[in-house]
Write a protein that holds these residues in place. Structure first.
Motif, PDB file in Angstrom:
ATOM      1  N   UNK A 139       0.834  -1.191   0.000  1.00  0.00           N
ATOM      2  CA  UNK A 139       0.000   0.000   0.000  1.00  0.00           C
ATOM      3  C   UNK A 139       0.871   1.244   0.000  1.00  0.00           C
ATOM      4  N   UNK A 140       0.691   2.083  -0.996  1.00  0.00           N
ATOM      5  CA  UNK A 140       1.452   3.331  -1.104  1.00  0.00           C
ATOM      6  C   UNK A 140       0.820   4.375  -0.183  1.00  0.00           C
ATOM      7  N   UNK A 141       1.581   4.936   0.761  1.00  0.00           N
ATOM      8  CA  UNK A 141       0.998   5.911   1.707  1.00  0.00           C
ATOM      9  C   UNK A 141       0.471   7.156   0.980  1.00  0.00           C
ATOM     10  N   UNK A 142      -0.769   7.512   1.289  1.00  0.00           N
ATOM     11  CA  UNK A 142      -1.356   8.730   0.759  1.00  0.00           C
ATOM     12  C   UNK A 142      -1.885   8.641  -0.655  1.00  0.00           C
ATOM     13  N   UNK A 143      -1.702   7.503  -1.350  1.00  0.00           N
ATOM     14  CA  UNK A 143      -2.148   7.380  -2.738  1.00  0.00           C
ATOM     15  C   UNK A 143      -3.372   6.482  -2.896  1.00  0.00           C
ATOM     16  N   UNK A 144      -3.759   5.789  -1.846  1.00  0.00           N
ATOM     17  CA  UNK A 144      -4.927   4.903  -1.856  1.00  0.00           C
ATOM     18  C   UNK A 144      -4.839   3.838  -2.961  1.00  0.00           C
ATOM     19  N   UNK A 145      -3.634   3.412  -3.255  1.00  0.00           N
ATOM     20  CA  UNK A 145      -3.427   2.326  -4.201  1.00  0.00           C
ATOM     21  C   UNK A 145      -2.139   1.609  -3.836  1.00  0.00           C
ATOM     22  N   UNK A 173      13.679  -6.972   2.329  1.00  0.00           N
ATOM     23  CA  UNK A 173      12.623  -6.273   1.590  1.00  0.00           C
ATOM     24  C   UNK A 173      13.171  -4.988   1.005  1.00  0.00           C
ATOM     25  N   UNK A 174      12.720  -4.652  -0.199  1.00  0.00           N
ATOM     26  CA  UNK A 174      13.042  -3.377  -0.828  1.00  0.00           C
ATOM     27  C   UNK A 174      11.792  -2.866  -1.530  1.00  0.00           C
ATOM     28  N   UNK A 175      11.566  -1.554  -1.526  1.00  0.00           N
ATOM     29  CA  UNK A 175      10.360  -1.015  -2.166  1.00  0.00           C
ATOM     30  C   UNK A 175      10.359  -1.197  -3.672  1.00  0.00           C
ATOM     31  N   UNK A 176      11.524  -1.368  -4.295  1.00  0.00           N
ATOM     32  CA  UNK A 176      11.608  -1.606  -5.734  1.00  0.00           C
ATOM     33  C   UNK A 176      12.965  -2.246  -6.024  1.00  0.00           C
ATOM     34  N   UNK A 177      13.244  -2.480  -7.304  1.00  0.00           N
ATOM     35  CA  UNK A 177      14.508  -3.096  -7.682  1.00  0.00           C
ATOM     36  C   UNK A 177      15.667  -2.101  -7.695  1.00  0.00           C
ATOM     37  N   UNK A 178      15.387  -0.826  -7.497  1.00  0.00           N
ATOM     38  CA  UNK A 178      16.453   0.168  -7.497  1.00  0.00           C
ATOM     39  C   UNK A 178      17.268   0.150  -6.209  1.00  0.00           C
ATOM     40  N   UNK A 179      16.816  -0.603  -5.215  1.00  0.00           N
ATOM     41  CA  UNK A 179      17.549  -0.660  -3.955  1.00  0.00           C
ATOM     42  C   UNK A 179      18.851  -1.445  -4.076  1.00  0.00           C
ATOM     43  N   UNK A 180      19.001  -2.234  -5.160  1.00  0.00           N
ATOM     44  CA  UNK A 180      20.216  -3.015  -5.375  1.00  0.00           C
ATOM     45  C   UNK A 180      20.506  -3.950  -4.201  1.00  0.00           C
ATOM     46  N   UNK A 181      19.468  -4.604  -3.718  1.00  0.00           N
ATOM     47  CA  UNK A 181      19.650  -5.514  -2.597  1.00  0.00           C
ATOM     48  C   UNK A 181      20.677  -6.610  -2.909  1.00  0.00           C
ATOM     49  N   UNK A 182      20.643  -7.260  -4.096  1.00  0.00           N
ATOM     50  CA  UNK A 182      21.630  -8.319  -4.339  1.00  0.00           C
ATOM     51  C   UNK A 182      23.058  -7.816  -4.299  1.00  0.00           C
ATOM     52  N   UNK A 183      23.350  -6.675  -4.924  1.00  0.00           N
ATOM     53  CA  UNK A 183      24.724  -6.183  -4.926  1.00  0.00           C
ATOM     54  C   UNK A 183      25.168  -5.785  -3.530  1.00  0.00           C
TER      55      UNK A 183
END
Length: 247
Positions: A139-145, A173-183
């Motif tokens: 759930x995206x805060x403030x966007x109701x979606x 956990x990461x909000x998207x793939x831009x977090x570069x969790x694997x690297x």
């Protein structure tokens, strides 16, 4: 019962028994445990003594260890959201807000941080690591979606290779793939595991600068992966020192 029947009963020997089982549910109950500490004062001076208070999982919290374990198990193992847990507790006669349960979950996560860190180091201390990411709606805060987050799974399991080490799983956990969790994981885990050579992640600063100005993604990199990620204590080929610092 007649006298003859009593005589007959006294002559009977044990032959065996017949048992039957029935599955029943015993409802769990919430109880208030009250601890009374006695204060005593010295009759010759003004000294007052009192027994120390028992320890609690959460300082100044009203939740016991069993209730906290029930909340965490329901949330993470049984996938029961907190607002539904408040409804379940209300049917037991206890009104607790969802905000209070959320504070309990946050406090328990802080308490288990050393355990999570130990699990992380154990999972990463292996020469073979299984990993995958799963998209989850958040759930995206403030966007109701909702938006798509990423749940990363790292598995250590070498039983098929004859290893006797117990398997383990570590989640991130990461909000998207831009977090570069694997690297980030592979870089930070090099201090506690064997060296895993990935040519695309062992670039020096000169090569990084060239790649940063190029529109083409360097070969071997994942989408969105930062080519400046390098291994700790790895010497740069262009005369630099340790390349373990994050960009």
């Amino acid at each position: 019962m007649t006298k003859g029947a009593n005589i007959l009963d006294s002559r009977r020997d044990y032959l065996g028994e017949t048992s039957a089982e029935q599955l029943e549910l015993i409802r769990s109950a919430l109880k208030v445990i009250r601890t009374v500490r006695v204060k005593k004062a010295c009759v010759k001076c003004d000294c007052i003594v009192e027994a120390p208070a028992p320890t609690r999982p959460i300082d100044r919290g009203i939740a016991g260890a069993g209730l906290l374990a029930r909340v965490l198990t329901s949330k993470y193992a049984e996938h029961v959201p907190l607002y539904r847990q408040t409804e379940i507790l209300a049917r037991h006669g206890v009104d607790l807000s969802r905000a209070l349960l959320a504070n309990w979950v946050d406090a328990c996560c802080r308490l288990m941080a050393p355990l999570e860190e130990a699990l992380y180091h154990y999972v990463m201390a292996t020469g073979k690591l299984h990993t995958d990411d799963t998209p989850v709606p958040v759930l995206a805060p403030g966007k109701k979606k909702t938006k798509t987050g990423r749940l990363w799974t790292y598995v250590r399991d070498d039983r098929n290779a004859g290893s006797s080490d117990p398997p383990a799983v570590w989640f991130a956990y990461s909000p998207d793939r831009q977090e570069n969790i694997p690297s980030i994981i592979f870089v930070t885990s090099m201090a506690c595991c064997r060296r895993m050579r990935i040519p695309a992640m062992t670039r020096c600063s000169a090569m990084n600068a060239k790649a940063a100005h190029s529109r083409k993604r360097p070969a071997g990199l994942m989408p969105g992966e930062n080519p400046r990620r390098v291994y700790p204590n790895e010497k740069c080929g262009h005369g630099g020192g340790s390349a373990g610092a994050y960009p």
